[in-house]
Design an enzyme around this catalytic site. Sequence first.
Site, PDB file in Angstrom:
ATOM      1  N   GLU A  25       0.688  -1.307   0.200  1.00 32.25           N
ATOM      2  CA  GLU A  25      -0.411   0.063   0.094  1.00 32.25           C
ATOM      3  C   GLU A  25       0.500   1.602   0.407  1.00 32.25           C
ATOM      4  OE1 GLU A  25      -2.977   0.352  -0.571  1.00 32.25           O
ATOM      5  OE2 GLU A  25      -2.811  -1.638  -0.870  1.00 32.25           O
ATOM      6  N   GLU A  66      -6.467   3.512   7.892  1.00 34.74           N
ATOM      7  CA  GLU A  66      -5.571   2.504   6.945  1.00 34.74           C
ATOM      8  C   GLU A  66      -5.382   1.350   6.912  1.00 34.74           C
ATOM      9  OE1 GLU A  66      -4.938   3.462   3.280  1.00 34.74           O
ATOM     10  OE2 GLU A  66      -5.276   4.616   4.261  1.00 34.74           O
TER      11      GLU A  66
END
Length: 119
Positions: A25, A66
Site C-alpha cells: 500500500e 489505513e
Amino acid sequence: MDDVKRLWQATINSWNGLIAVTQSEEAFRQEVALLVVGVPLAFFLTADVGERFALIGVIVFLMIVELLNTAIEKLSDRVTLKNDPAIKRVKDMGSAAVGLSLLAAGAVWVWIVVEKLWP
C-alpha cells in the site's frame, strides 16, 4: 507460559501485518514517511507533552485507520472481484474513515502550528 506464547505469536502476526501493508500500500508508506518527519517536527514545534502527543498521535491514528481500511479492501476482494454495489459501499465507508482521519490529523497539525508560529 501459554500467555507468553500467545503474546509472542500476536506480536509476530502484527509485525507480519505491518510488513504486508507496507509492501502493498503506497498510502501506508506515505503515512510512515509522514510519521518519520512528524515525530521530530512535533518535538521542534512544542515542548508541551500533550501537544506532542496530539501531533504524533493523530498520525498514528491515521495509520491505524489505513490498516483497517486496507484489511477491509483485501477481504472484500477475496469475497468477490465482481462489481458488487454492497461491497463498493463497504469500501467507500473505509475510504471515508481514512478521509476523516486525514482531516482530523490536518486540523490538529494546523491548529498547533498556527498557535506556535502566529501567537
